[in-house]
Design a protein around this motif. Sequence first.
Motif, PDB file in Angstrom:
ATOM      1  N   VAL A   1       0.962  -1.044   0.186  1.00  0.00           N
ATOM      2  CA  VAL A   1      -0.075  -0.146   0.110  1.00  0.00           C
ATOM      3  C   VAL A   1       0.776   1.229   0.052  1.00  0.00           C
ATOM      4  O   VAL A   1       0.717   2.211  -0.761  1.00  0.00           O
ATOM      5  N   ARG A   2       2.009   1.221   0.786  1.00  0.00           N
ATOM      6  CA  ARG A   2       2.731   2.283   1.006  1.00  0.00           C
ATOM      7  C   ARG A   2       3.711   2.482  -0.608  1.00  0.00           C
ATOM      8  O   ARG A   2       3.869   3.755  -0.646  1.00  0.00           O
ATOM      9  N   ARG A   3       4.003   1.578  -1.184  1.00  0.00           N
ATOM     10  CA  ARG A   3       4.608   1.630  -2.538  1.00  0.00           C
ATOM     11  C   ARG A   3       3.702   1.879  -3.653  1.00  0.00           C
ATOM     12  O   ARG A   3       4.493   2.040  -4.572  1.00  0.00           O
ATOM     13  N   HIS A   4       2.555   1.990  -3.542  1.00  0.00           N
ATOM     14  CA  HIS A   4       1.558   1.891  -4.510  1.00  0.00           C
ATOM     15  C   HIS A   4       0.673   3.427  -4.430  1.00  0.00           C
ATOM     16  O   HIS A   4      -0.775   3.135  -4.211  1.00  0.00           O
ATOM     17  N   PRO A   5       1.444   4.332  -3.989  1.00  0.00           N
ATOM     18  CA  PRO A   5       0.422   5.613  -3.812  1.00  0.00           C
ATOM     19  C   PRO A   5      -0.366   5.999  -4.943  1.00  0.00           C
ATOM     20  O   PRO A   5      -1.390   6.381  -4.720  1.00  0.00           O
ATOM     21  N   HIS A   6       0.133   5.466  -6.117  1.00  0.00           N
ATOM     22  CA  HIS A   6      -0.957   5.830  -7.349  1.00  0.00           C
ATOM     23  C   HIS A   6      -2.129   5.076  -7.297  1.00  0.00           C
ATOM     24  O   HIS A   6      -2.924   5.281  -8.342  1.00  0.00           O
ATOM     25  N   VAL A   7      -2.054   3.931  -6.517  1.00  0.00           N
ATOM     26  CA  VAL A   7      -3.312   3.130  -6.506  1.00  0.00           C
ATOM     27  C   VAL A   7      -4.009   3.384  -5.087  1.00  0.00           C
ATOM     28  O   VAL A   7      -5.308   3.633  -5.163  1.00  0.00           O
ATOM     29  N   PHE A   8      -3.413   3.411  -4.226  1.00  0.00           N
ATOM     30  CA  PHE A   8      -3.956   3.794  -2.684  1.00  0.00           C
ATOM     31  C   PHE A   8      -3.872   5.193  -2.148  1.00  0.00           C
ATOM     32  O   PHE A   8      -4.145   5.366  -1.030  1.00  0.00           O
ATOM     33  N   ALA A   9      -3.284   6.153  -2.996  1.00  0.00           N
ATOM     34  CA  ALA A   9      -3.484   7.653  -2.659  1.00  0.00           C
ATOM     35  C   ALA A   9      -3.681   8.299  -3.905  1.00  0.00           C
ATOM     36  O   ALA A   9      -3.750   7.732  -4.747  1.00  0.00           O
ATOM     37  N   GLU A  10      -3.406   9.628  -3.763  1.00  0.00           N
ATOM     38  CA  GLU A  10      -3.729  10.498  -4.689  1.00  0.00           C
ATOM     39  C   GLU A  10      -2.527  10.981  -5.563  1.00  0.00           C
ATOM     40  O   GLU A  10      -2.026  12.158  -5.573  1.00  0.00           O
ATOM     41  N   VAL A  11      -1.393   9.763  -5.805  1.00  0.00           N
ATOM     42  CA  VAL A  11      -0.463  10.439  -6.815  1.00  0.00           C
ATOM     43  C   VAL A  11      -0.641   9.723  -8.135  1.00  0.00           C
ATOM     44  O   VAL A  11      -1.039   8.724  -8.339  1.00  0.00           O
ATOM     45  N   ALA A  12      -0.280  10.710  -8.963  1.00  0.00           N
ATOM     46  CA  ALA A  12      -0.677  10.225 -10.555  1.00  0.00           C
ATOM     47  C   ALA A  12       0.604   9.971 -11.167  1.00  0.00           C
ATOM     48  O   ALA A  12       1.976  10.406 -10.937  1.00  0.00           O
TER      49      ALA A  12
ATOM     50  N   ALA B   1       2.619   8.312 -14.914  1.00  0.00           N
ATOM     51  CA  ALA B   1       2.555   8.447 -16.318  1.00  0.00           C
ATOM     52  C   ALA B   1       2.604   7.025 -17.071  1.00  0.00           C
ATOM     53  O   ALA B   1       2.218   6.895 -18.289  1.00  0.00           O
ATOM     54  N   GLY B   2       3.392   6.158 -16.239  1.00  0.00           N
ATOM     55  CA  GLY B   2       3.496   4.800 -16.828  1.00  0.00           C
ATOM     56  C   GLY B   2       4.198   3.907 -15.998  1.00  0.00           C
ATOM     57  O   GLY B   2       4.574   4.437 -14.906  1.00  0.00           O
ATOM     58  N   ALA B   3       4.565   2.673 -16.223  1.00  0.00           N
ATOM     59  CA  ALA B   3       5.228   1.742 -15.375  1.00  0.00           C
ATOM     60  C   ALA B   3       6.496   2.244 -15.138  1.00  0.00           C
ATOM     61  O   ALA B   3       7.128   1.996 -13.823  1.00  0.00           O
ATOM     62  N   GLU B   4       7.147   2.983 -15.855  1.00  0.00           N
ATOM     63  CA  GLU B   4       8.892   3.701 -15.658  1.00  0.00           C
ATOM     64  C   GLU B   4       8.633   4.549 -14.471  1.00  0.00           C
ATOM     65  O   GLU B   4       9.387   4.548 -13.568  1.00  0.00           O
ATOM     66  N   GLU B   5       7.544   5.559 -14.371  1.00  0.00           N
ATOM     67  CA  GLU B   5       7.569   6.098 -13.368  1.00  0.00           C
ATOM     68  C   GLU B   5       7.077   5.513 -12.240  1.00  0.00           C
ATOM     69  O   GLU B   5       7.423   5.919 -10.839  1.00  0.00           O
ATOM     70  N   VAL B   6       6.366   4.343 -12.152  1.00  0.00           N
ATOM     71  CA  VAL B   6       6.008   3.604 -10.884  1.00  0.00           C
ATOM     72  C   VAL B   6       7.344   2.949 -10.309  1.00  0.00           C
ATOM     73  O   VAL B   6       7.564   3.075  -9.085  1.00  0.00           O
ATOM     74  N   LEU B   7       8.120   2.510 -11.022  1.00  0.00           N
ATOM     75  CA  LEU B   7       9.563   2.201 -10.663  1.00  0.00           C
ATOM     76  C   LEU B   7      10.514   2.914  -9.960  1.00  0.00           C
ATOM     77  O   LEU B   7      11.021   2.664  -9.114  1.00  0.00           O
ATOM     78  N   THR B   8      10.215   4.445 -10.652  1.00  0.00           N
ATOM     79  CA  THR B   8      11.085   5.305  -9.960  1.00  0.00           C
ATOM     80  C   THR B   8      10.600   5.800  -8.721  1.00  0.00           C
ATOM     81  O   THR B   8      11.238   6.065  -7.718  1.00  0.00           O
ATOM     82  N   ASN B   9       9.357   6.112  -8.531  1.00  0.00           N
ATOM     83  CA  ASN B   9       8.677   6.204  -7.307  1.00  0.00           C
ATOM     84  C   ASN B   9       8.776   5.037  -6.123  1.00  0.00           C
ATOM     85  O   ASN B   9       9.271   5.317  -5.211  1.00  0.00           O
ATOM     86  N   TRP B  10       8.611   3.876  -6.578  1.00  0.00           N
ATOM     87  CA  TRP B  10       9.193   2.712  -5.868  1.00  0.00           C
ATOM     88  C   TRP B  10      10.402   2.830  -5.203  1.00  0.00           C
ATOM     89  O   TRP B  10      10.626   2.714  -3.918  1.00  0.00           O
ATOM     90  N   ALA B  11      11.516   3.009  -6.030  1.00  0.00           N
ATOM     91  CA  ALA B  11      12.775   3.127  -5.632  1.00  0.00           C
ATOM     92  C   ALA B  11      12.956   4.316  -4.696  1.00  0.00           C
ATOM     93  O   ALA B  11      13.636   4.292  -3.543  1.00  0.00           O
ATOM     94  N   ALA B  12      12.341   5.610  -4.673  1.00  0.00           N
ATOM     95  CA  ALA B  12      12.307   6.560  -3.946  1.00  0.00           C
ATOM     96  C   ALA B  12      11.697   6.238  -2.468  1.00  0.00           C
ATOM     97  O   ALA B  12      12.350   6.583  -1.340  1.00  0.00           O
ATOM     98  N   ILE B  13      10.579   5.451  -2.744  1.00  0.00           N
ATOM     99  CA  ILE B  13       9.920   5.017  -1.249  1.00  0.00           C
ATOM    100  C   ILE B  13      10.777   4.311  -0.648  1.00  0.00           C
ATOM    101  O   ILE B  13      10.826   4.332   0.669  1.00  0.00           O
TER     102      ILE B  13
END
Length: 262
Positions: free
Chosen positions: A98-109, A111-123
């Motif tokens: 839940v914490r690492r998927h803010p684009h699903v469980f919070a209001e974070v937009a 652009a695609g899978a690459e940005e998901v991985l970038t956010n994941w690494a930062a979190i």
Amino acid sequence: MKPTTLRAVMAALRKPETGCPWDLKQDHQSLARYLREEAAEVLDALAAHVPGDAGREAHLCEELGDLWLQIAFHAQLAADRGAWDLHDVEAGIVAKLVRRHPHVFAEVAVAGAEEVLTNWAAIKREEKGLHGEEPRLLEGIPASLSPLEEALEIGRRCAKVGFEWPDLEGVLDKVKEEVAELQAESDPIRVEEEFGDVLFSLMQWARKKGVDPDVALRRQMLRFRARFAHVEDDARAAGGWEARDLDQMEAAWQAAKKKGAP
């Protein structure tokens, strides 16, 4: 009344005096080999898996159950000493996802899978409390990874910071270059080094192409076994291996391929 959940079964197996003598003797270290074995069997089942094939589906389901047993066993050991249990394992991974998927469980937009991985690494860095200077890029790679997995992870980490071929053709050119260098070598030490370069380059081509080299190799070995069984059957029918030369074995191999052996 017989237990109906895996957690209840494990608790019964580990119950002092009435449990299973073998299960009661185990600890985390003694179980490590079984965890490795079951994980490998799951990978074999995945390599042989055909979606929709009843037998292959049942086999994969069974192997995943065996792997789940190992997780439940470790959790029961921890529960026995009052540390944590299977519910805590589940709660921990749920909270992490839940914490690492803010684009699903919070209001974070995103652009695609690459940005998901970038956010994941930062979190993930934030979770580990990494402030100031970060560790070196290739530090912290698990020692338990196989050489194939480690080569892929090294490539992934380097690609994240831009140390990467711009296109797939560039990687293939590197593979060809390394093969040529391997062919040109005769010194045993240099041959080993160049062979390692070829393998590493092939791993990066697979990574960039989206091919899982572990699955690819496992499936190739399944095909080889199936086709070689035809070669062996042919040799047995002729009276044994001594009755077949290399050309005849190659002919049997090619016949197996034409028949559609996996």
